[in-house]
Every structure is written in structure tokens, then in C-alpha cells.
Design a protein around this motif. Sequence first.
Motif, short mmCIF file in Angstrom:
data_model
loop_
_atom_site.label_atom_id
_atom_site.label_comp_id
_atom_site.label_asym_id
_atom_site.label_seq_id
_atom_site.Cartn_x
_atom_site.Cartn_y
_atom_site.Cartn_z
N GLU A 1 0.90 -1.13 0.00
CA GLU A 1 0.14 0.17 -0.11
C GLU A 1 0.75 1.34 -0.04
N MET B 1 -4.39 0.04 6.13
CA MET B 1 -4.86 -0.09 4.63
C MET B 1 -4.55 -1.80 4.33
N GLY B 2 -3.50 -1.99 4.40
CA GLY B 2 -3.25 -3.33 3.80
C GLY B 2 -4.49 -4.44 4.61
N ARG C 1 -9.34 3.34 -0.88
CA ARG C 1 -7.94 3.60 -0.79
C ARG C 1 -7.65 4.97 -0.83
#
Length: 440
Positions: A228, A256-257, A272
Motif C-alpha cells: 500500500e 490499509m493493508g 484507498r
Amino acid sequence: MTYETKVEPSRVRAEMIAERVAVSTETETFHEYQNREHKLPVITLPLHVPIYRMANFRTRTAQQSYLRREGKDAGFFQQENEDAQAIQHQILIKFAEEERDRSIASIIGVLKDEKQRLPLLITSLGIVVNGNRRLAAMRKLYGEDSSQHRAFSHVKCMVLPSTITEDEVVEIEVRLQMKRRTELPYNWIDEAIAIRELRDSGKGIKDLSALMNKSKGDIEDAINALAEADLYLSDRRGTPGDYEAIDFAKELFFDMGSSLSSKQGEAQEMSRRFAWTLVEKRGKGGLSGRVYNFNPMFGKKADEVAERLAERMGVELQTGAEEYLDATDDDFDIDIVEAGEVSYKPLIALFDDPTTREDLGDELLEVWESIVEADKGKKRAQQPLNLIQQANSKLTEVDLTDAAPASLAAIEKQLDAIESNVARLRTVVAKKKSDGAKPS
């Protein structure tokens, strides 16, 4: 006076080291090579002879930033390049001057007081596998005052066998880093790079877990977070490899990951963009509160956030009749969007437009604040029922079979109080129902 980097040819270094090893009578026990005990020869070398190991994971982020900042070729940091060794020296000096949590003195501070206590770990070619920062610190001190720090004119080194492979060198570096908790740790990006490169070299997750003292989940989270980070730097900032710019955002990239891996297509790209906006806000000091509290924005609440934001910005996400997208005269692979399907493309386009990005970020935070406040209101509204259910559940569990006789009077008093509270609550419920039934 500053230390001037000098790199002897590898042949010269190898011969010098071999000669000293042949006559060495001193050894050090080393356990981190091939998972067994080795008695490694200890020798003394002139200060300039050992060279820094360029593939050191600790310096990877700093190297990438230097390449980008100075416009250097990706292959600049070659092992035998004297200019590259000089830059590596400056990078390592910075690390050598750092203190960890204000409780562990800097390497330079320790060397000033205690000189060299432990030998450097080097290969038979003089490449430093462990002790790069210590070597840089000794060179800095000797360069500043060779008289006061004359003890550093030569350095003690223990030498690994000439048969060692690069993969084994990498394993030694990682084992030592993961083992010695008193040392300045890798930052999260350098550690993630180490994990990814070891994985790409063929090591399985199980082997990585054992080598790095991390769980399978930790290993996978680090790989996903770095993926990311690379996307953000290349697609959002246009500065691939500029890891120093995002060193502060570890939590966001790890989240995020984790959150984005369960999403696909436009929904993933929309989430995202939300997360990228948070990174930028955090970097500018415009994100108050714990980062963890914002995670649902690009996680489980992302769809609701997108709908609210689109409504606020006057963007239509709901498609009408069949719509043909991305078609050109020469393109017959036409994407067809079914009637009534949600498309996040218009909102994604706004986030990708530099002219609207900043204002949209402010709107995003306002939308999120309104959602959080609404959720708090829902929780407050639901709290009475939750408490009553909990109380009823506790009463259902009560078994008086073995109750102590001496406690029965007290139990009766508690039951009276419960009945009184039930009567009071029934009165309130009846009134609220009555008020709700009255015409407004």
C-alpha cells in the motif's frame, strides 16, 4: 577535520584479512551462522579497511530517499563504489547519533566513553555484516580528533568463513536485529522491505516467522502495508521509493493493508483514496485524535462515507439506464454497467484531481465527523435496552438453592429495590409510549 572515505580494492582487503586470520590466536564464539556455534577468528584492521555493507536493511529507506533527492541512478549504491561508501557513511552517522527512547545512549556517546568493546562482524572481503553504525561512529570520532581518539586508528573484527553466501549474510543481519532488543530497531518500512525481499528470495512464511520472531499474521501485515505504501508513493505522490515521506504513517498503512484486502474494484479504489487523504492530513497535522478511530472510514463504513460525501458534493453515484463506459471508436471491449448499479468512478475522479483534492479532503473529514456523532447518538439510544437485557440476564442466572441463610434478608432488600426500579422504569416507558402516540 572530517573522515575521508577510502576503499581499498577487494583483492587487497582479502589478502590483508587472510594474512591476519592465518596468525590470529584470538577467537569469539558466534551462534547466528548456520544455527550452530562457531569460533570465529578475531583480527585488527586499519580503520579505513572494512567497508560498509550496502544491502543493509536499516539504511534502505535513507538510500532510496537519497537517490530520489539527488537524481542518482538506481544502481548508485554499489558495494565497491567509493562515492557510495561516503554517502553510506553519512547515513550511518545519522543513525549512530540517535538515541532510543532517551534511555539508551547513542553509539557515538558510548564509544566516546568506553571505546570499542565488541568486534565488528565482517566477511573475508572486509564487508561489515554487523557493526556498520559503530564503524561509522569510530571513523567520525577519529576524523574529528585523531589524537584524542587514537584508539580508533585500528578496529577489532571477527571474520566469517570465506564460504558464506549472501543469503546467509542476510539471515545473520536479520537474526541479530530481531534478537537484540536493546539496539535501535529498524523502522517499519525497512523491516517490511526486509520481509518482502526475504520472501521474494524463496523463504516461506513459516521460515520468515522463525527467523524474525514474528507471527504469520505479522509477516503478512507488513508485506501488505508495504504494498500500500508503494501504491501511495507512486500513484498519489508520483515519488516512488520516497519512504522517508511516510515514515510517520505506519498505523495507517498497516490498516490499509488489512482493510483494503477484503475489497475489490471501485470500492477498493474509493476506500484507498479515503485512506490516502488521511495520510496527507496526518502529515500536515490536520488529523486530530487517534488514527485508529478513523479506520472505519476506509473499512466497514466506507460505503456510507462515499454516499454521504457524494450527496454533499452533488455527485451522482447511482447509474440510470444501461451506460457504456470507456468506449472508443477502436475499442470493442465495452464495459457495461447494469441499471441501478453504484459506480464510484465520479468520486474517485474528484480525489484524483489535484484542483479538487484539498477541499474534498476537508469535506471528507466533516462527513466522517457527522457519521461518528450519529453513531454515538444511536449507541446512547440503544443503551437503556442493552442495560436492561444485561440485568435480566444476570437475574436469570441467579440460583438460590445454596444461598446462605444469613444472606436471605439482604437478598430480599435487593429484590425490593429491583421491583421499585422496575416500577419506575415501567412508568417512564408508558409515558414515552403515550407521548409518542399523540399527534404532533
